[in-house]
Design an enzyme around this catalytic site. Structure first.
Site, PDB file in Angstrom:
ATOM      1  N   ASP A 137      21.329  35.368  44.124  1.00 29.93           N
ATOM      2  CA  ASP A 137      21.346  35.826  43.417  1.00 29.93           C
ATOM      3  C   ASP A 137      21.056  37.547  44.218  1.00 29.93           C
ATOM      4  O   ASP A 137      21.728  37.551  45.234  1.00 29.93           O
ATOM      5  CB  ASP A 137      19.354  35.734  43.512  1.00 29.93           C
ATOM      6  CG  ASP A 137      18.639  36.761  42.773  1.00 29.93           C
ATOM      7  OD1 ASP A 137      19.494  37.405  42.627  1.00 29.93           O
ATOM      8  OD2 ASP A 137      16.641  37.021  43.261  1.00 29.93           O
ATOM      9  N   HIS A 158      27.479  41.814  39.680  1.00 25.62           N
ATOM     10  CA  HIS A 158      27.973  40.676  39.062  1.00 25.62           C
ATOM     11  C   HIS A 158      29.200  40.316  40.049  1.00 25.62           C
ATOM     12  O   HIS A 158      29.741  39.690  39.747  1.00 25.62           O
ATOM     13  CB  HIS A 158      27.534  40.731  37.415  1.00 25.62           C
ATOM     14  CG  HIS A 158      25.949  40.432  37.142  1.00 25.62           C
ATOM     15  ND1 HIS A 158      25.121  40.440  38.243  1.00 25.62           N
ATOM     16  CD2 HIS A 158      25.401  41.521  36.340  1.00 25.62           C
ATOM     17  CE1 HIS A 158      23.667  39.776  37.424  1.00 25.62           C
ATOM     18  NE2 HIS A 158      24.341  40.726  36.981  1.00 25.62           N
ATOM     19  N   GLU A 214      16.735  31.516  31.336  1.00 25.37           N
ATOM     20  CA  GLU A 214      15.614  32.786  30.987  1.00 25.37           C
ATOM     21  C   GLU A 214      16.353  34.526  31.354  1.00 25.37           C
ATOM     22  O   GLU A 214      15.334  35.659  31.263  1.00 25.37           O
ATOM     23  CB  GLU A 214      14.579  33.162  32.307  1.00 25.37           C
ATOM     24  CG  GLU A 214      13.391  32.110  32.480  1.00 25.37           C
ATOM     25  CD  GLU A 214      13.424  30.611  32.779  1.00 25.37           C
ATOM     26  OE1 GLU A 214      14.803  30.648  33.828  1.00 25.37           O
ATOM     27  OE2 GLU A 214      13.423  29.831  31.589  1.00 25.37           O
ATOM     28  N   ASN A 215      17.634  34.537  31.801  1.00 25.46           N
ATOM     29  CA  ASN A 215      17.619  35.848  31.184  1.00 25.46           C
ATOM     30  C   ASN A 215      18.506  36.157  30.319  1.00 25.46           C
ATOM     31  O   ASN A 215      18.952  37.228  30.685  1.00 25.46           O
ATOM     32  CB  ASN A 215      19.717  35.234  33.087  1.00 25.46           C
ATOM     33  CG  ASN A 215      19.567  35.548  34.481  1.00 25.46           C
ATOM     34  OD1 ASN A 215      19.529  34.252  34.910  1.00 25.46           O
ATOM     35  ND2 ASN A 215      17.788  36.013  34.820  1.00 25.46           N
ATOM     36  N   ARG A 236      20.091  44.739  42.737  1.00 25.14           N
ATOM     37  CA  ARG A 236      20.191  45.220  43.518  1.00 25.14           C
ATOM     38  C   ARG A 236      21.245  46.016  44.687  1.00 25.14           C
ATOM     39  O   ARG A 236      21.502  46.859  45.347  1.00 25.14           O
ATOM     40  CB  ARG A 236      18.983  44.926  44.406  1.00 25.14           C
ATOM     41  CG  ARG A 236      17.959  44.764  44.340  1.00 25.14           C
ATOM     42  CD  ARG A 236      16.380  43.671  44.861  1.00 25.14           C
ATOM     43  NE  ARG A 236      17.403  42.540  43.866  1.00 25.14           N
ATOM     44  CZ  ARG A 236      17.313  40.990  45.369  1.00 25.14           C
ATOM     45  NH1 ARG A 236      15.456  40.904  45.717  1.00 25.14           N
ATOM     46  NH2 ARG A 236      16.789  39.823  43.917  1.00 25.14           N
TER      47      ARG A 236
HETATM   48  C1  IPE Z   1      18.218  33.584  39.416  1.00 22.35           C
HETATM   49  O1  IPE Z   1      18.408  34.751  39.642  1.00 22.35           O
HETATM   50  C2  IPE Z   1      19.206  32.964  38.041  1.00 22.35           C
HETATM   51  C3  IPE Z   1      20.279  33.244  39.023  1.00 22.35           C
HETATM   52  C4  IPE Z   1      21.458  33.302  39.894  1.00 22.35           C
HETATM   53  C5  IPE Z   1      21.439  32.977  37.963  1.00 22.35           C
HETATM   54  P1  IPE Z   1      17.452  36.027  38.686  1.00 22.35           P
HETATM   55  O2  IPE Z   1      17.140  37.122  39.516  1.00 22.35           O
HETATM   56  O3  IPE Z   1      17.296  35.605  37.126  1.00 22.35           O
HETATM   57  O4  IPE Z   1      15.560  35.135  38.986  1.00 22.35           O
HETATM   58  P2  IPE Z   1      13.682  35.524  39.160  1.00 22.35           P
HETATM   59  O5  IPE Z   1      13.878  36.482  37.521  1.00 22.35           O
HETATM   60  O6  IPE Z   1      14.236  36.380  40.197  1.00 22.35           O
HETATM   61  O7  IPE Z   1      13.382  34.656  39.600  1.00 22.35           O
HETATM   62  C1  IPE Z   2      21.729  36.825  40.101  1.00 22.05           C
HETATM   63  O1  IPE Z   2      21.610  38.703  40.570  1.00 22.05           O
HETATM   64  C2  IPE Z   2      22.987  37.162  38.988  1.00 22.05           C
HETATM   65  C3  IPE Z   2      21.818  36.792  37.692  1.00 22.05           C
HETATM   66  C4  IPE Z   2      21.065  36.264  37.554  1.00 22.05           C
HETATM   67  C5  IPE Z   2      23.164  36.374  36.813  1.00 22.05           C
HETATM   68  P1  IPE Z   2      20.425  39.916  39.598  1.00 22.05           P
HETATM   69  O2  IPE Z   2      20.832  39.461  38.280  1.00 22.05           O
HETATM   70  O3  IPE Z   2      19.405  38.785  39.468  1.00 22.05           O
HETATM   71  O4  IPE Z   2      19.970  40.867  40.735  1.00 22.05           O
HETATM   72  P2  IPE Z   2      18.840  40.907  40.843  1.00 22.05           P
HETATM   73  O5  IPE Z   2      17.758  40.218  41.364  1.00 22.05           O
HETATM   74  O6  IPE Z   2      18.548  41.812  40.064  1.00 22.05           O
HETATM   75  O7  IPE Z   2      18.997  41.914  42.549  1.00 22.05           O
HETATM   76 MG    MG Z   3      17.770  38.086  40.216  1.00 20.78          MG
END
Ligand code: IPE
Ligand code: IPE
Ligand code: MG
Length: 250
Positions: free
Chosen positions: A26, A43, A73-74, A30
């Site tokens: 994660d 990414h 959920e993504n 950010r």
């Molecule tokens: C969890 O991260 C999913 C992955 C790392 C693929 P998210 O960024 O989607 O989770 P939340 O929304 O902070 O719970």
């Molecule tokens: C994790 O990074 C990767 C995926 C969930 C695909 P994020 O995209 O959730 O990064 P933040 O949490 O917004 O920084």
């Molecule tokens: Mg995230």
């Protein structure tokens, strides 16, 4: 592999180390935003970290590595971020397949493939097949994965087997249900690491992590390194896992 010169054993956590480490990667968004760049750049930077961590696994006796790449959920994200991620997954597999194969990595995917595009699913199937004879590190990539979704799909297939008369409701126990999970061939994770400072599991390996140890670290995934991974894995050895029992007297 880095071997201890005296014992020929893998360096690192040793026999008390985790056999299966799972990572919630994660913080990519950010990481990019802090640099005034689009989230997708984060990414791409994140995807580049995977190779180093996979390579570090044998050094620390980690046989199984499972990484959370895209959750059920993504899909809530903008259409352009989702499309960018799907294209990144396709390109990642195309670019890394031969290298993963040569380095002895066995790749598996968990999650529901039904919502993924045909081209991506074909690449996933091909990579699983290509690496199916490997055994140095078992890398599992969770793509369109959600713990609740996985348990629901397993329950549905179990119900179908009962409906067809191939199984009785009397046979249903935790072990039987686990046979229907996407992870049925994998051991449960010993250690789950989440980067980026969030202390939640976001629907990752709910069933399998019932007794996992957790490590929540502030580092954003694109900054995560093999040395930090090694430190966390070594710290794991000091933990006292009791599984609901009591510690045997010394
Ligand atoms: C969890 O991260 C999913 C992955 C790392 C693929 P998210 O960024 O989607 O989770 P939340 O929304 O902070 O719970
Ligand atoms: C994790 O990074 C990767 C995926 C969930 C695909 P994020 O995209 O959730 O990064 P933040 O949490 O917004 O920084
Ligand atoms: Mg995230």
């Amino acid at each position: 592999m880095a071997l201890d010169s005296k014992t020929d054993a893998p360096r690192g956590a040793g026999p008390a180390g985790p056999r299966h480490v799972a990572i919630i990667m994660d913080g990519n968004g950010r990481w990019a935003q802090m640099r005034g760049r689009p989230r997708l750049l984060g990414h791409h930077a994140g995807a580049k970290r995977v190779r180093e961590i996979v390579e570090a696994c044998p050094d620390y006796g980690v046989k199984y590595l499972t990484i959370f790449a895209f959750s059920t959920e993504n899909w809530k994200r903008t259409q352009s971020e989702v499309a960018g991620l799907m294209s990144l997954f396709r390109r990642y597999i195309q670019r890394e397949a031969q290298d993963l194969y040569r380095r002895g990595v066995r790749v598996r995917f968990i999650g529901d493939r039904i919502r993924l595009d045909h081209k991506l699913v074909t690449l996933m199937d091909d990579l699983e097949l290509l690496t199916s004879g490997n055994d140095r590190v078992h890398l599992t990539i969770a793509l369109n994965y959600g713990g609740r979704d996985e348990v629901t799909r397993a329950a549905k297939r179990l119900a179908y087997e009962i409906e067809m008369g191939r199984l009785s409701h009397k046979d249903v126990d935790a072990e039987t249900l686990a046979r229907f999970l996407d992870t049925h061939v994998l051991p449960d994770p010993d250690l789950v690491i989440r980067t980026s400072g969030e202390a939640r599991i976001s629907n990752f390996l709910l069933w399998q992590s019932a007794y996992a140890e957790y490590e929540f670290i502030d580092t954003l995934w694109p900054d995560f390194s093999a040395s930090e991974f090694g430190r966390i894995v070594q710290n794991y050895a000091a933990r006292d896992r009791r599984y609901g029992g009591v510690k045997a007297p010394a």
